[in-house]
Design a protein around this motif. Structure first.
Motif, PDB file in Angstrom:
ATOM      1  N   VAL A  93     -64.770  45.192  81.626  1.00  0.00           N
ATOM      2  CA  VAL A  93     -64.691  44.094  80.890  1.00  0.00           C
ATOM      3  C   VAL A  93     -64.812  44.467  79.445  1.00  0.00           C
ATOM      4  CG1 VAL A  93     -65.963  41.900  79.987  1.00  0.00           C
ATOM      5  CG2 VAL A  93     -65.383  42.353  82.674  1.00  0.00           C
ATOM      6  N   ALA A  94     -65.626  45.202  79.149  1.00  0.00           N
ATOM      7  CA  ALA A  94     -65.806  45.644  77.812  1.00  0.00           C
ATOM      8  C   ALA A  94     -64.540  46.346  77.366  1.00  0.00           C
ATOM      9  CB  ALA A  94     -66.922  46.649  77.466  1.00  0.00           C
ATOM     10  N   ARG A  95     -63.885  47.236  78.256  1.00  0.00           N
ATOM     11  CA  ARG A  95     -62.763  47.920  77.943  1.00  0.00           C
ATOM     12  C   ARG A  95     -61.508  47.015  77.710  1.00  0.00           C
ATOM     13  NH1 ARG A  95     -58.752  50.171  81.223  1.00  0.00           N
ATOM     14  NH2 ARG A  95     -57.469  51.869  80.124  1.00  0.00           N
ATOM     15  N   ASN A  96     -61.484  45.892  78.556  1.00  0.00           N
ATOM     16  CA  ASN A  96     -60.503  44.967  78.330  1.00  0.00           C
ATOM     17  C   ASN A  96     -60.438  44.228  77.078  1.00  0.00           C
ATOM     18  OD1 ASN A  96     -58.809  45.796  80.707  1.00  0.00           O
ATOM     19  ND2 ASN A  96     -59.774  44.153  81.738  1.00  0.00           N
ATOM     20  N   ILE A 121     -64.339  58.164  88.674  1.00  0.00           N
ATOM     21  CA  ILE A 121     -63.407  56.732  89.321  1.00  0.00           C
ATOM     22  C   ILE A 121     -62.355  56.825  88.082  1.00  0.00           C
ATOM     23  CG2 ILE A 121     -63.268  54.277  89.480  1.00  0.00           C
ATOM     24  CD1 ILE A 121     -65.462  55.890  91.041  1.00  0.00           C
ATOM     25  N   VAL A 122     -61.165  56.650  88.739  1.00  0.00           N
ATOM     26  CA  VAL A 122     -60.115  56.345  87.780  1.00  0.00           C
ATOM     27  C   VAL A 122     -59.623  55.219  87.562  1.00  0.00           C
ATOM     28  CG1 VAL A 122     -57.578  56.788  87.708  1.00  0.00           C
ATOM     29  CG2 VAL A 122     -59.122  58.652  88.495  1.00  0.00           C
ATOM     30  N   ILE A 123     -59.295  54.548  86.586  1.00  0.00           N
ATOM     31  CA  ILE A 123     -58.885  53.011  86.428  1.00  0.00           C
ATOM     32  C   ILE A 123     -57.369  53.080  86.302  1.00  0.00           C
ATOM     33  CG2 ILE A 123     -59.635  53.160  84.031  1.00  0.00           C
ATOM     34  CD1 ILE A 123     -60.364  50.214  84.588  1.00  0.00           C
ATOM     35  N   GLU A 124     -56.630  52.175  86.687  1.00  0.00           N
ATOM     36  CA  GLU A 124     -55.334  51.965  86.566  1.00  0.00           C
ATOM     37  C   GLU A 124     -55.137  50.791  86.166  1.00  0.00           C
ATOM     38  OE1 GLU A 124     -53.723  52.962  90.499  1.00  0.00           O
ATOM     39  OE2 GLU A 124     -54.114  55.245  90.407  1.00  0.00           O
ATOM     40  N   ASN A 155     -54.042  42.482  82.176  1.00  0.00           N
ATOM     41  CA  ASN A 155     -55.623  42.841  82.262  1.00  0.00           C
ATOM     42  C   ASN A 155     -56.133  43.109  83.677  1.00  0.00           C
ATOM     43  OD1 ASN A 155     -56.221  43.219  79.684  1.00  0.00           O
ATOM     44  ND2 ASN A 155     -57.433  41.078  79.331  1.00  0.00           N
ATOM     45  N   SER A 156     -55.349  43.104  84.578  1.00  0.00           N
ATOM     46  CA  SER A 156     -55.823  43.457  85.996  1.00  0.00           C
ATOM     47  C   SER A 156     -56.074  44.823  86.023  1.00  0.00           C
ATOM     48  CB  SER A 156     -54.714  43.117  86.990  1.00  0.00           C
ATOM     49  OG  SER A 156     -53.339  43.826  86.742  1.00  0.00           O
ATOM     50  N   TYR A 157     -56.732  45.339  87.061  1.00  0.00           N
ATOM     51  CA  TYR A 157     -57.160  46.936  87.245  1.00  0.00           C
ATOM     52  C   TYR A 157     -57.116  47.272  88.764  1.00  0.00           C
ATOM     53  CZ  TYR A 157     -61.886  45.562  87.655  1.00  0.00           C
ATOM     54  OH  TYR A 157     -63.056  44.948  88.096  1.00  0.00           O
ATOM     55  N   THR A 158     -57.404  48.694  88.742  1.00  0.00           N
ATOM     56  CA  THR A 158     -57.353  49.074  89.950  1.00  0.00           C
ATOM     57  C   THR A 158     -58.578  50.377  89.906  1.00  0.00           C
ATOM     58  OG1 THR A 158     -55.364  48.551  90.869  1.00  0.00           O
ATOM     59  CG2 THR A 158     -56.607  50.359  92.226  1.00  0.00           C
ATOM     60  N   LEU A 159     -59.421  50.524  90.626  1.00  0.00           N
ATOM     61  CA  LEU A 159     -60.278  51.331  90.502  1.00  0.00           C
ATOM     62  C   LEU A 159     -60.220  52.305  91.766  1.00  0.00           C
ATOM     63  CD1 LEU A 159     -63.777  49.895  89.607  1.00  0.00           C
ATOM     64  CD2 LEU A 159     -62.160  50.781  88.163  1.00  0.00           C
ATOM     65  N   ARG A 160     -60.235  53.688  91.625  1.00  0.00           N
ATOM     66  CA  ARG A 160     -60.151  54.492  92.727  1.00  0.00           C
ATOM     67  C   ARG A 160     -60.843  55.876  92.517  1.00  0.00           C
ATOM     68  NH1 ARG A 160     -56.467  58.530  92.342  1.00  0.00           N
ATOM     69  NH2 ARG A 160     -54.820  58.350  90.641  1.00  0.00           N
TER      70      ARG A 160
END
Length: 449
Positions: A408-411, A434-437, A442-447
């Motif tokens: 949230v802070a990053r967005n 963790i990689v954030i895509e 502002n949607s995102y995927t964590l993997r």
RNA sequence: GGUCCGGUGGCAGAGUGGUGAUGCAGCGGACUGCAAAUCCGCGAAUGUGGGUUCGAUUCCCGCCCGGACCUCCA
């Protein structure tokens, strides 16, 4: 209806597989001796034969898979003498470790998992048959198999008994009639496991166990016998001799399937080299599914070299498959496993070629083809991979609530175009593995990395 | 010493008597604030010397190199 072909060690050729009874295929694979953690070499046959069993089940209505546990052995006794831990505790704990590790690799349990110590009566019965048939003899409390009594001895592994004697690097026990004779039963001192027998208190030799357990659970004739190629001699040669001599007219296993050895960084695993890797250790650096996939990326009859980069590559490939599935998370698996995949797999378990077809399905799925995603999943199930939800594969173990604040802070930093701050937060997230895509809006995927 | 197996692009790894799969990595481009992911495109290999053949990476022989088994071993 696909035709399965297998390389038969007995004939050294690829043969069409024809079961004795198409209504019931019977398979025996040599399992572990339970004295320590399973190492990577133990994992290879388990995964290879797990795929063979899945393939057979896709093709035949009934398959019985027997994989034994050797729980009486010199190495187990040595562990007891060294640590003082009760034998039963050693074998029970080690068996549990083995089960846990193999489950992490996605291997289905066998239908029957016989323990050697639960088959002493059968072992004694076979030894008696061998003695009566002139194939076994007693000497100083031991019962030995007389290799001279079996004209076919040595044919399976391609050795003559002359060679065996000439090449013997071990001192021949004085009570043996011939150097190649091997132990069926040997005396056991009071402090070590032993059973009463017609030849006194003792314990079975290693080879006779498998003859007894396969007989008990599959009969005198069955379809496939598997194991590592290092077992061809003497273990399997001896099993054949014991079983065919104890049951004249029987053929024991029709097809013999052996997996090649596994190296670590180009070297055979050994404790002295310090490159002895257990399954449990590898599971700390990669998911079990990645290790399983790595084991299938090389054909089972080729030597496989395990390295940090090959396991990392295996994981990256699975990432792509799961991305393809993620795009179509609503699809149900196709009932039909695609022929192009099955044909490759049926050709002596050509998993590398079969996996190549998986990449074609993934390409199509990523391009929007839902049916291809279903095919990918169906084919994956035969290989025992791609069985989890994509979200689980990518985020298993990630603490979403902790990360959410960072995201949230990053967005918000990105919204006010403070990209330095946004990148700083991304680094912080990545420092946790963790990689954030970023996606749209502002949607995102964590993997996991 | 005996028996057996293998040597394919930077790496991993299939197949095949007649234009050498697939993946990873790399490079160029699209997309992106930048990335990541995805997409498009590119370069890149059959240890060596003979033989058989119209043609061999594939079959045969020699050589070199690597590995396995012969002893507990998956």
């Amino acid at each position: 209806m696909i035709q399965i072909k297998l390389h038969n060690t007995r004939t050294r050729r690829r043969e069409a597989f024809t079961p004795i009874d198409p209504g019931h295929v019977k398979v025996y694979v040599c399992g572990p001796t339970v004295y320590d953690r399973a190492h990577l070499g133990n994992a290879r046959p388990v995964v290879v034969f797990d795929v063979l069993i899945r393939l057979l089940r896709a093709r035949y209505p009934r398959v019985t898979y027997v994989r034994n546990i050797t729980d009486v052995d010199d190495k187990i006794n040595a562990r007891f003498l060294e640590t003082g831990e009760e034998i039963s505790e050693i074998t029970t704990r080690t068996t549990q470790w083995f089960h846990d590790d193999m489950e992490a690799l996605g291997a289905l349990p066998p239908d029957v998992e016989p323990r050697a110590t639960a088959h002493i009566p059968e072992i004694i019965a076979i030894i008696q048959r061998l003695i009566q048939g002139g194939h076994g003899y007693e000497a100083q409390g031991h019962v030995l198999f007389a290799v001279d009594s079996d004209p076919d001895y040595g044919k399976f592994s391609g050795r003559s008994t002359d060679e065996l004697i000439a090449g013997a690097r071990v001192e021949v026990a004085p009570y043996k009639r011939a150097a190649g004779d091997f132990v069926l039963w040997k005396p056991s001192p009071d402090e070590l496991p032993g059973w009463d027998s017609p030849w006194g208190r003792g314990r079975p030799g290693w080879h006779i166990e498998c003859s007894a357990m396969s007989w008990k659970h599959l009969g005198t004739d069955f379809d496939i016998h598997g194991g590592g190629s290092d077992l061809i001699f003497p273990h399997h040669e001896n099993e054949i001799a014991q079983s065919t001599c104890a049951f004249p007219g029987s053929h024991f296993a029709r097809y013999w399937v052996h997996n090649a050895m596994l190296l670590v960084n180009g070297e055979k695993m050994s404790k002295s080299r310090g490159n002895f890797l257990t399954v449990e250790e590898v599971l700390h650096q990669a998911p079990g599914e990645a290790l399983r996939f790595l084991l299938l990326k090389t054909h089972y009859r080729s030597t496989l070299d395990f390295t940090d980069s090959t396991i990392a590559e295996a994981k990256r490939e699975l990432d792509r498959f799961y991305r393809a599935l993620e795009l179509h998370s609503a699809v149900t698996p196709a009932d039909e496993v695609p022929d192009v995949f099955l044909v490759a797999l049926a050709d002596d378990l050509n998993t590398p070629a079969a996996i190549a077809s998986l990449h074609r399905f993934a390409d199509a799925a990523l391009a929007g083809d839902a049916k291809a995603a279903a095919s990918l999943k169906a084919a994956g199930s035969i290989l025992g991979i791609l069985r989890q939800a994509p979200s689980a594969w990518f985020s298993d173990g990630i603490d979403q609530t902790t990360l959410h604040k960072l995201v949230v802070a990053r967005n918000s930093a990105r919204e006010r175009k403070d990209y330095a701050e946004a990148d700083r937060i991304r680094s912080e997230i990545e420092s946790r593995g963790i990689v954030i895509e970023d996606g749209p809006n502002n949607s995102y995927t964590l993997r996991k990395r």
